[in-house]
Structure formats: structure tokens, C-alpha cells
Design a protein around this motif. Structure first.
Motif, PDB file in Angstrom:
ATOM      1  N   ARG A 148       0.843  -1.312  -0.031  1.00  0.00           N
ATOM      2  CA  ARG A 148      -0.024  -0.134  -0.021  1.00  0.00           C
ATOM      3  C   ARG A 148       0.963   1.292  -0.034  1.00  0.00           C
ATOM      4  O   ARG A 148       0.492   2.227  -0.741  1.00  0.00           O
ATOM      5  CB  ARG A 148      -1.064   0.051   1.239  1.00  0.00           C
ATOM      6  N   MET A 154      -5.457   4.725  -4.660  1.00  0.00           N
ATOM      7  CA  MET A 154      -6.138   4.417  -3.216  1.00  0.00           C
ATOM      8  C   MET A 154      -6.360   2.769  -3.232  1.00  0.00           C
ATOM      9  O   MET A 154      -6.459   2.265  -2.038  1.00  0.00           O
ATOM     10  CB  MET A 154      -7.605   4.826  -3.237  1.00  0.00           C
ATOM     11  N   GLU A 188      -1.521   0.924  10.064  1.00  0.00           N
ATOM     12  CA  GLU A 188      -2.171   2.103   9.708  1.00  0.00           C
ATOM     13  C   GLU A 188      -2.539   2.390   8.528  1.00  0.00           C
ATOM     14  O   GLU A 188      -3.778   2.453   7.887  1.00  0.00           O
ATOM     15  CB  GLU A 188      -1.381   3.585  10.223  1.00  0.00           C
ATOM     16  N   ARG A 189      -1.732   1.661   7.263  1.00  0.00           N
ATOM     17  CA  ARG A 189      -1.931   1.724   6.117  1.00  0.00           C
ATOM     18  C   ARG A 189      -3.049   0.737   5.773  1.00  0.00           C
ATOM     19  O   ARG A 189      -3.937   0.878   4.757  1.00  0.00           O
ATOM     20  CB  ARG A 189      -0.769   1.430   5.108  1.00  0.00           C
ATOM     21  N   ASP A 191      -5.515  -0.335   7.816  1.00  0.00           N
ATOM     22  CA  ASP A 191      -6.587  -0.240   8.376  1.00  0.00           C
ATOM     23  C   ASP A 191      -7.302   1.185   7.451  1.00  0.00           C
ATOM     24  O   ASP A 191      -8.524   1.059   7.037  1.00  0.00           O
ATOM     25  CB  ASP A 191      -6.436   0.457   9.812  1.00  0.00           C
ATOM     26  N   GLN A 192      -6.376   1.769   6.775  1.00  0.00           N
ATOM     27  CA  GLN A 192      -6.862   2.827   5.974  1.00  0.00           C
ATOM     28  C   GLN A 192      -7.595   2.373   4.534  1.00  0.00           C
ATOM     29  O   GLN A 192      -8.439   2.899   3.955  1.00  0.00           O
ATOM     30  CB  GLN A 192      -5.765   3.867   5.542  1.00  0.00           C
ATOM     31  N   TYR A 193      -6.691   1.263   4.071  1.00  0.00           N
ATOM     32  CA  TYR A 193      -7.170   0.683   2.991  1.00  0.00           C
ATOM     33  C   TYR A 193      -8.627   0.172   3.086  1.00  0.00           C
ATOM     34  O   TYR A 193      -9.440   0.094   2.364  1.00  0.00           O
ATOM     35  CB  TYR A 193      -6.427  -0.501   2.577  1.00  0.00           C
ATOM     36  N   ARG A 194      -8.885  -0.779   4.352  1.00  0.00           N
ATOM     37  CA  ARG A 194     -10.200  -1.035   4.601  1.00  0.00           C
ATOM     38  C   ARG A 194     -11.307  -0.005   4.569  1.00  0.00           C
ATOM     39  O   ARG A 194     -12.309  -0.175   3.852  1.00  0.00           O
ATOM     40  CB  ARG A 194     -10.175  -1.945   5.974  1.00  0.00           C
ATOM     41  N   LYS A 195     -10.839   1.120   5.210  1.00  0.00           N
ATOM     42  CA  LYS A 195     -11.789   2.374   5.181  1.00  0.00           C
ATOM     43  C   LYS A 195     -11.890   2.888   3.771  1.00  0.00           C
ATOM     44  O   LYS A 195     -13.321   3.239   3.535  1.00  0.00           O
ATOM     45  CB  LYS A 195     -11.253   3.308   6.253  1.00  0.00           C
ATOM     46  N   ASP A 196     -11.111   2.732   3.066  1.00  0.00           N
ATOM     47  CA  ASP A 196     -11.133   3.328   1.550  1.00  0.00           C
ATOM     48  C   ASP A 196     -12.164   2.254   0.870  1.00  0.00           C
ATOM     49  O   ASP A 196     -13.132   2.807   0.142  1.00  0.00           O
ATOM     50  CB  ASP A 196      -9.845   3.453   0.966  1.00  0.00           C
ATOM     51  N   SER A 199     -15.685   2.673   2.259  1.00  0.00           N
ATOM     52  CA  SER A 199     -16.070   3.955   1.835  1.00  0.00           C
ATOM     53  C   SER A 199     -16.875   4.409   0.311  1.00  0.00           C
ATOM     54  O   SER A 199     -17.434   5.368  -0.100  1.00  0.00           O
ATOM     55  CB  SER A 199     -15.028   5.240   1.997  1.00  0.00           C
TER      56      SER A 199
END
Length: 214
Positions: A148, A154, A188-189, A191-196, A199
Motif C-alpha cells: 500500500r 487508493m 495504519e495503512r 486499516d486505511q485501506y479497509r476504510k477506503d 467508503s
């Protein structure tokens, strides 16, 4: 277009196929069920056939099993622009398929070993078993975080979701939500991927239509 039915078991990989169908813009009916004693209800197994595992897709009179197989089938049949899975011979196809297969053969394999140890180990030190198995999960998440970090988009292969993300989102969510081998660590990356992924308008639509929850 023949009618499509998605047999959707809650707290399962079924969200992958709902998300994919939304990305493809293909109409589908959902036959959803809650688990009974951690298992699919018998009516669903009888109706869908196969090994009694879900998701199951019915396209016309054809039943299809295994989320990775269903993903490739739907992309091959309905993704005429090859947006979610590039065509044969395109190098990007194999970048996508790397993640399609890793989602099950690596990420789910390693994390489920821990879940099954929690559920089924008789005697011995379950915590010690989990600690040993956790090493694989952590290496998997380290690799995903590294990839990532290299990506300019993204998602795993570019700026928009592909079949890679359809498969990997659930694997990541499953590991992080169930805390399988994470041992208090954070990525962190990842978890952000999951959120992206979650979303996207299409994932949200799939979640609302199916009632998906872990």
C-alpha cells in the motif's frame, strides 16, 4: 439477462460478491440468512447445494461456488470493459489475480488457523498456539502495508476498485475485526485501506442491501 440470485450468509465472505455485483451494475436478488450455531441454516444448504458454504451465486440455472471462482466468473461474463479484471495477456490481470488468490490462500488461511484453534483446540496452551500462528498473519499484514505504501492509487491496482479489492477487503476486515494474530499491533495503512474500500458507494450499497455485518 438471466436473473441472478446471491445466497448470502451473514458474517461470511458473501459481501465480496454483493460488492462486486454493485460494481458491475448487475441486478440481483438476495436470499440472506443468519447463522444458526455458527453454521448456515439447513434450508439454505439444501437450496444452494455444493458443500454448504457461502456465498453461492445462481445465474439463470447455473450454480457457482467459492468466492474467488464467482468473482472471476462475474468479471469474465459481465465486465465487458475489463475495469475490474483486465483481459487475458494483460500484465495487470495477473497483478489483480495475485490478490484474488492471496485473499484466500494466504490471508484467510493463516487467520482461520487461529480462529479454529480458539474454537477447537482440546487441551494444551491455546495462547501459545495462537502466538505461533500469529507470525504468519503479521507478516501478511506487513506485506500488505508495504505494498500500500508503494501504490500511487487508493486501491491495490490503481485508483478504482478491482477484483483484487473485492476479495481482499473482507480478508482484511475479518482479521482486524476478529483480532486474529494481531496481538495489539496496528497497521495504519492496512486499516486505511479497509476504510477506503468500505467508503465506496458500491460497498455501502451492498452492505445496505444485504445487512452485512461481522
Amino acid at each position: 439477462m438471466p436473473p441472478i440470485t446471491l445466497y448470502f450468509l451473514q458474517a461470511s465472505r458473501s459481501i465480496r460478491i454483493a460488492w462486486l455485483l454493485e460494481e458491475l451494475g448487475v441486478d440481483y436478488e438476495v436470499k440472506a440468512a443468519e447463522r444458526e450455531g455458527q453454521k448456515a441454516p439447513q434450508w439454505m444448504k439444501d437450496e444452494a447445494g455444493g458443500l454448504g458454504k457461502f456465498p453461492v451465486l445462481k445465474d439463470g440455472e447455473t450454480f457457482l461456488y467459492e468466492s474467488g471462482n464467482i468473482t472471476e466468473y462475474l468479471c469474465d461474463k459481465y465486465d465487458t470493459e475489463h475495469r475490474l479484471l483486465p483481459p487475458l495477456g494483460d500484465p495487470k490481470r495477473y497483478q489483480v489475480l495475485q490478490w484474488v488468490h492471496a485473499a484466500e490462500a494466504t490471508y484467510m488461511l493463516h487467520s482461520l488457523a487461529i480462529l479454529y484453534a480458539r474454537w477447537n483446540q482440546k487441551g494444551g496452551d491455546v495462547a501459545a498456539t495462537e502466538a505461533g500462528l500469529a507470525l504468519n498473519v503479521q507478516k501478511d499484514l506487513d506485506y500488505l502495508a508495504s505494498e500500500r505504501g508503494k501504490s500511487k492509487g487508493m486501491f491495490l491496482v490503481g485508483d478504482g476498485p478491482t477484483a483484487a479489492d473485492v476479495m481482499m477487503e473482507f480478508s482484511v476486515d475479518f482479521i482486524l475485526t476478529r483480532e486474529l494474530g494481531t496481538k495489539g499491533r496496528e497497521w495504519e495503512r492496512v486499516d486505511q485501506y479497509r476504510k477506503d474500500c468500505q467508503s465506496t458507494a458500491t460497498w455501502k450499497k451492498a452492505q445496505k442491501k444485504t445487512g452485512h455485518q461481522l
